[in-house]
Motif scaffolding. Sequence first.
Motif, PDB file in Angstrom:
ATOM      1  N   PRO A 250      97.534  74.392 -40.735  1.00 16.88           N
ATOM      2  CA  PRO A 250      96.328  75.037 -41.723  1.00 16.88           C
ATOM      3  C   PRO A 250      95.335  74.153 -42.332  1.00 16.88           C
ATOM      4  O   PRO A 250      94.126  74.322 -42.262  1.00 16.88           O
ATOM      5  N   ARG A 251      96.051  72.803 -41.894  1.00 17.19           N
ATOM      6  CA  ARG A 251      95.346  71.332 -42.807  1.00 17.19           C
ATOM      7  C   ARG A 251      93.926  71.905 -41.811  1.00 17.19           C
ATOM      8  O   ARG A 251      92.602  71.240 -41.640  1.00 17.19           O
ATOM      9  N   GLN A 252      94.414  72.091 -40.077  1.00 17.34           N
ATOM     10  CA  GLN A 252      93.359  71.144 -39.466  1.00 17.34           C
ATOM     11  C   GLN A 252      92.625  72.465 -39.092  1.00 17.34           C
ATOM     12  O   GLN A 252      91.438  72.587 -38.468  1.00 17.34           O
ATOM     13  N   ARG A 253      92.794  73.912 -39.767  1.00 19.10           N
ATOM     14  CA  ARG A 253      92.024  74.905 -39.237  1.00 19.10           C
ATOM     15  C   ARG A 253      92.555  75.853 -38.015  1.00 19.10           C
ATOM     16  O   ARG A 253      91.103  75.771 -36.915  1.00 19.10           O
ATOM     17  N   VAL A 254      93.642  75.430 -37.299  1.00 25.40           N
ATOM     18  CA  VAL A 254      93.964  75.614 -35.696  1.00 25.40           C
ATOM     19  C   VAL A 254      94.840  76.775 -35.377  1.00 25.40           C
ATOM     20  O   VAL A 254      96.721  76.121 -36.210  1.00 25.40           O
ATOM     21  N   VAL A 255      95.125  77.668 -34.769  1.00 24.70           N
ATOM     22  CA  VAL A 255      95.659  78.600 -34.617  1.00 24.70           C
ATOM     23  C   VAL A 255      96.528  78.533 -33.248  1.00 24.70           C
ATOM     24  O   VAL A 255      95.481  77.952 -32.389  1.00 24.70           O
ATOM     25  N   GLY A 256      97.439  78.468 -32.572  1.00 21.81           N
ATOM     26  CA  GLY A 256      98.276  78.535 -30.803  1.00 21.81           C
ATOM     27  C   GLY A 256      99.016  79.475 -30.853  1.00 21.81           C
ATOM     28  O   GLY A 256      99.614  80.287 -31.590  1.00 21.81           O
ATOM     29  N   PHE A 257      99.012  80.192 -30.202  1.00 16.07           N
ATOM     30  CA  PHE A 257      99.047  81.503 -29.302  1.00 16.07           C
ATOM     31  C   PHE A 257      99.991  81.649 -27.446  1.00 16.07           C
ATOM     32  O   PHE A 257      98.961  80.868 -27.279  1.00 16.07           O
TER      33      PHE A 257
END
Length: 347
Positions: A250-257
């Motif tokens: 959340p803090r880095q505004r990164v998501v992974g799938f």
Amino acid sequence: MTSTETPAPAFLRTLDHAVHRNHLKAAGLTLGEIRAAEDAGLIVEFRKEFYGPPSFAALTGRDRLLMAAAAYQRLGRTRDALLTGAAAAALHGMIEIDADSARPRPLEFLEYASDGRSVTRAAAVIRVDRVRDRESVVLDGVETTTPARTLIDMVPTYPHLLDDWVVTADRALRLGIVTRDQLVREAGLLRRRQGDVRVQLERLDERSRSEGETRSRLYFAREGMTRPELYETVYDYAGEPVATPPFVWPRQRVVGFCVEPVPACAFPDCDDRCTGDPGCAVDQHVDELFRELEAQTETDRRLDALGYRVYRWSGSRPSPDCGLCRLREDVGTPYRRVVRPGRFDYF
């Protein structure tokens, strides 16, 4: 006299249950007679060193395990020993059963006896437990160790095998086969390696929904990357849910799938089939794949509009390719990188 010239004993013609090769030897059969019975179609070796009637060739992997375990227990060498290890884990549903393996792993039995001794054979391994009380469950007539004890006893001593165990344990927790409390209790009963086992229990997380997600999570930890939140829903500015990625920073505004590989078409001659047929299975298969890709593209677009960087990868063993190298840079590596020993380092 060759094996094909050796006459098969008459009692093999009425054999209706599983037997170990030593059963046949005890009945006076030679290897030549056993091979002759196989050549004549009277018996079949449905698992290495285990024989049964020809119908056993069609047994499922689970039934082969059950028949082999029961046959070995009938030899009388295991007293009241319990089936354990990989075979028990497969029967409990923790791991897949490899029915087509030409060289299956030996069956493992656990014997509770103060005067017993461990035995290793090609078909089976018998271990002795002089500390813990006997606890068991019965699966289709075969007595096995409990799921929790089976899993705890499978914790490997070799570091390069620990990730495989975590994958198995995550699956068992996710499917409800065991609970974390049961595993902690079993770990506390060990006479040795309690600390090592508890460290591995801390690596488990039943929220991982596939092998790929578990291995990805372990990869992030080894690389010293910032720990992600698992399956945290991302909302848009109107409060509507956009996606629930497996990994969110959340803090880095990164998501992974970590996505499953797209399956190849089940029909090799897709171009030559069902042209214009509305019920064509080939067209439905291709349409489904396109719909999944379109939905994925739309999700990525909405996440990008919210300022999230999206990473996708596939496979059960993610490697540090260019995409994941950038992922490390984006989320940060505040922890010390752990280098696994041995030549089995996949990363």
